[in-house]
Design an enzyme around this catalytic site. Structure first.
Site, PDB file in Angstrom:
ATOM      1  N   CYS A  55       3.749  20.439  -8.200  1.00 36.67           N
ATOM      2  CA  CYS A  55       4.939  19.669  -8.585  1.00 36.67           C
ATOM      3  C   CYS A  55       6.095  20.618  -8.922  1.00 36.67           C
ATOM      4  O   CYS A  55       7.197  20.464  -8.424  1.00 36.67           O
ATOM      5  CB  CYS A  55       4.619  18.758  -9.771  1.00 36.67           C
ATOM      6  SG  CYS A  55       6.069  17.977 -10.485  1.00 36.67           S
ATOM      7  N   ASN A 114      -3.353 -12.483  16.106  1.00 37.35           N
ATOM      8  CA  ASN A 114      -4.305 -11.376  16.225  1.00 37.35           C
ATOM      9  C   ASN A 114      -5.116 -11.598  17.508  1.00 37.35           C
ATOM     10  O   ASN A 114      -5.660 -12.684  17.693  1.00 37.35           O
ATOM     11  CB  ASN A 114      -5.246 -11.372  15.001  1.00 37.35           C
ATOM     12  CG  ASN A 114      -6.000 -10.067  14.846  1.00 37.35           C
ATOM     13  OD1 ASN A 114      -6.459  -9.498  15.830  1.00 37.35           O
ATOM     14  ND2 ASN A 114      -6.138  -9.612  13.609  1.00 37.35           N
ATOM     15  N   CYS A 118       3.208  13.644 -13.137  1.00 41.99           N
ATOM     16  CA  CYS A 118       4.431  13.123 -13.772  1.00 41.99           C
ATOM     17  C   CYS A 118       5.097  12.007 -12.970  1.00 41.99           C
ATOM     18  O   CYS A 118       6.049  11.392 -13.438  1.00 41.99           O
ATOM     19  CB  CYS A 118       5.430  14.255 -14.038  1.00 41.99           C
ATOM     20  SG  CYS A 118       6.239  14.881 -12.550  1.00 41.99           S
ATOM     21  N   HIS A 134       0.806  -1.225   0.000  1.00 47.00           N
ATOM     22  CA  HIS A 134       0.000   0.000   0.000  1.00 47.00           C
ATOM     23  C   HIS A 134       0.838   1.273   0.000  1.00 47.00           C
ATOM     24  O   HIS A 134       0.325   2.348   0.287  1.00 47.00           O
ATOM     25  CB  HIS A 134      -0.960  -0.007   1.200  1.00 47.00           C
ATOM     26  CG  HIS A 134      -2.019  -1.072   1.106  1.00 47.00           C
ATOM     27  ND1 HIS A 134      -2.849  -1.430   2.148  1.00 47.00           N
ATOM     28  CD2 HIS A 134      -2.388  -1.873   0.070  1.00 47.00           C
ATOM     29  CE1 HIS A 134      -3.682  -2.400   1.764  1.00 47.00           C
ATOM     30  NE2 HIS A 134      -3.408  -2.694   0.510  1.00 47.00           N
ATOM     31  N   GLY A 143      -1.670  -9.102  12.665  1.00 44.84           N
ATOM     32  CA  GLY A 143      -2.186  -7.740  12.850  1.00 44.84           C
ATOM     33  C   GLY A 143      -3.009  -7.213  11.705  1.00 44.84           C
ATOM     34  O   GLY A 143      -3.046  -6.009  11.482  1.00 44.84           O
ATOM     35  N   CYS A 192       4.122  13.068  -7.483  1.00 50.72           N
ATOM     36  CA  CYS A 192       3.328  13.988  -8.309  1.00 50.72           C
ATOM     37  C   CYS A 192       2.207  13.207  -9.001  1.00 50.72           C
ATOM     38  O   CYS A 192       2.459  12.152  -9.593  1.00 50.72           O
ATOM     39  CB  CYS A 192       4.213  14.677  -9.341  1.00 50.72           C
ATOM     40  SG  CYS A 192       3.216  15.646 -10.511  1.00 50.72           S
TER      41      CYS A 192
HETATM   42  P1  OAD Z   1      -7.206  -3.147  10.400  1.00 58.05           P
HETATM   43  O1  OAD Z   1      -7.326  -1.928  11.262  1.00 58.05           O
HETATM   44  O2  OAD Z   1      -8.332  -3.471   9.503  1.00 58.05           O
HETATM   45  O3  OAD Z   1      -6.955  -4.414  11.316  1.00 58.05           O
HETATM   46  C1  OAD Z   1      -5.994  -4.388  12.334  1.00 58.05           C
HETATM   47  C2  OAD Z   1      -6.031  -5.720  13.042  1.00 58.05           C
HETATM   48  O4  OAD Z   1      -5.007  -5.725  14.019  1.00 58.05           O
HETATM   49  C3  OAD Z   1      -7.346  -6.027  13.777  1.00 58.05           C
HETATM   50  O5  OAD Z   1      -7.832  -7.292  13.354  1.00 58.05           O
HETATM   51  C4  OAD Z   1      -6.947  -6.040  15.250  1.00 58.05           C
HETATM   52  O6  OAD Z   1      -7.659  -7.033  15.993  1.00 58.05           O
HETATM   53  C5  OAD Z   1      -5.481  -6.388  15.167  1.00 58.05           C
HETATM   54  N1  OAD Z   1      -4.677  -5.918  16.295  1.00 58.05           N
HETATM   55  C6  OAD Z   1      -4.872  -4.881  17.144  1.00 58.05           C
HETATM   56  N2  OAD Z   1      -3.884  -4.763  18.010  1.00 58.05           N
HETATM   57  C7  OAD Z   1      -3.001  -5.761  17.729  1.00 58.05           C
HETATM   58  C8  OAD Z   1      -1.751  -6.175  18.284  1.00 58.05           C
HETATM   59  N3  OAD Z   1      -1.180  -5.535  19.304  1.00 58.05           N
HETATM   60  N4  OAD Z   1      -1.138  -7.243  17.714  1.00 58.05           N
HETATM   61  C9  OAD Z   1      -1.688  -7.899  16.677  1.00 58.05           C
HETATM   62  N5  OAD Z   1      -2.860  -7.550  16.116  1.00 58.05           N
HETATM   63  C10 OAD Z   1      -3.518  -6.494  16.634  1.00 58.05           C
HETATM   64  O7  OAD Z   1      -5.827  -2.996   9.609  1.00 58.05           O
HETATM   65  P2  OAD Z   1      -5.368  -3.716   8.246  1.00 58.05           P
HETATM   66  O8  OAD Z   1      -5.848  -5.113   8.206  1.00 58.05           O
HETATM   67  O9  OAD Z   1      -3.923  -3.451   8.114  1.00 58.05           O
HETATM   68  O10 OAD Z   1      -5.770   0.614   3.584  1.00 58.05           O
HETATM   69  O11 OAD Z   1      -6.156  -2.864   7.194  1.00 58.05           O
HETATM   70  C11 OAD Z   1      -5.950  -3.112   5.839  1.00 58.05           C
HETATM   71  C12 OAD Z   1      -6.063  -1.827   5.048  1.00 58.05           C
HETATM   72  O12 OAD Z   1      -7.299  -1.186   5.352  1.00 58.05           O
HETATM   73  C13 OAD Z   1      -5.015  -0.786   5.400  1.00 58.05           C
HETATM   74  O13 OAD Z   1      -3.819  -0.969   4.698  1.00 58.05           O
HETATM   75  C14 OAD Z   1      -5.694   0.502   5.029  1.00 58.05           C
HETATM   76  C15 OAD Z   1      -7.017   0.206   5.667  1.00 58.05           C
HETATM   77  O14 OAD Z   1      -8.096   0.968   5.316  1.00 58.05           O
HETATM   78  C16 OAD Z   1      -5.853   1.817   3.002  1.00 58.05           C
HETATM   79  O15 OAD Z   1      -5.802   2.868   3.614  1.00 58.05           O
HETATM   80  C17 OAD Z   1      -5.985   1.735   1.530  1.00 58.05           C
END
Ligand code: OAD
Length: 261
Positions: A156, A224, A136, A125, A198, A133
């Site tokens: 830019c 998780n 470009c 991501h 996570g 930019c």
């Molecule tokens: P999420 O916020 O969806 O999920 C985070 C996960 O981490 C949850 O399932 C929690 O239970 C878990 N969690 C919390 N604390 C933790 C700890 N100490 N150790 C292990 N796990 C823990 O985040 P992502 O799955 O990364 O994209 O989200 C995916 C994408 O959605 C991101 O890259 C972002 C977001 O919207 C964009 O912005 C395009």
């Protein structure tokens, strides 16, 4: 009960597979940086609790309200830059020498894996540490872009380019970088072991890597504290914070792999 006080319940089959695994993949998400003080997106206290991704993390939001989006990413960049890698990031650096083939696939844009020292990594991501930019493709450091223009995305300024800088991240509705996605997909399709850590496993195509690994017969471990849609299908679930569970898992794998036979 934490993973460090409760011995990991690795059955004999999993131990044997951890000992023999030649190709390992880790898929990480925002939860891995939680113990570095950074927010997750979903769940209590998550970034999407009080604001909507449609208002901050889409191209449409950027063109509708560029200043608002720019300031939010400037804030996230500052938070990430001030954070330090935690024991989960540090444990994963050791995985590069544990397996003949290893790839860390991260959805995180905070660069904490890179700052911990991980090198065999694809950042699906993008990164909040750079700006690009929108016309470009020229890149510059986010720190420099924000210092020059804290409230609005800077122009830019390259000769003949009318574009402006945006954060070098992938927004909803955009394609992931093709080479990074292909490398991650290939690694997931051919690995013996995939560990998801996570991540809520709700955002595709990243979550699809877990599906791929399961279908291809890899052992899958989920780290998780909360369950995910894949929890019923994984071979081992470590319901503990990544900063505790990953060092414990790393030590267990190191022990398995140092055993004869
Ligand atoms: P999420 O916020 O969806 O999920 C985070 C996960 O981490 C949850 O399932 C929690 O239970 C878990 N969690 C919390 N604390 C933790 C700890 N100490 N150790 C292990 N796990 C823990 O985040 P992502 O799955 O990364 O994209 O989200 C995916 C994408 O959605 C991101 O890259 C972002 C977001 O919207 C964009 O912005 C395009």
């Amino acid at each position: 009960m934490s993973a460090t006080t409760d011995p990991l319940r690795l059955d004999e089959d999993l131990q044997a597979r951890l000992r023999r695994a030649a190709r390992a993949v880790v898929l990480s998400g925002a939860g891995v940086s939680r113990e570095s003080g950074l927010d997750t997106f979903r769940g209590a206290g998550g970034l999407w609790e009080n604001q909507r991704p449609e208002d901050l993390a889409t191209p449409e939001a950027f063109y509708r309200a560029p200043g608002q989006v720019w300031r939010w990413y400037a804030w996230r960049y500052a938070r990430a830059a001030a954070a330090a890698p935690n024991p989960a990031h540090l444990a994963l650096v050791r995985w590069e020498s544990l397996f003949p083939s290893f790839l860390l696939v991260t959805q995180n844009v905070d660069d904490l894996h890179q700052r911990a020292g991980s090198r065999r990594l694809v950042a699906l991501h993008g990164t909040v540490a750079a700006a690009v930019c929108d016309a470009c493709g020229r890149r510059r450091a986010m720190a420099e872009a924000v210092a020059a223009s804290p409230d609005e995305p800077p122009a830019c300024g390259a000769a003949g380019c009318g574009g402006r800088f945006r954060p070098a991240v992938v927004w909803f509705g955009e394609n992931l970088p093709a080479a990074a996605l292909a490398q991650a997909a290939e690694a997931a399709a051919s690995c013996d072991l995939l560990v998801s850590v996570g991540t809520s496993s709700l955002v595709y195509p990243a979550a699809g890597l877990i599906e791929t690994a399961l279908r291809r017969g890899a052992r899958v471990i989920e780290v998780n504290p909360e369950p995910t849609p894949f929890s019923p299908r994984v071979h081992l679930r470590l319901a503990a914070p990544a900063g505790e569970a990953l060092p414990a898992l790393t030590e267990a794998i190191e022990r398995c792999r140092s055993m004869p036979g």
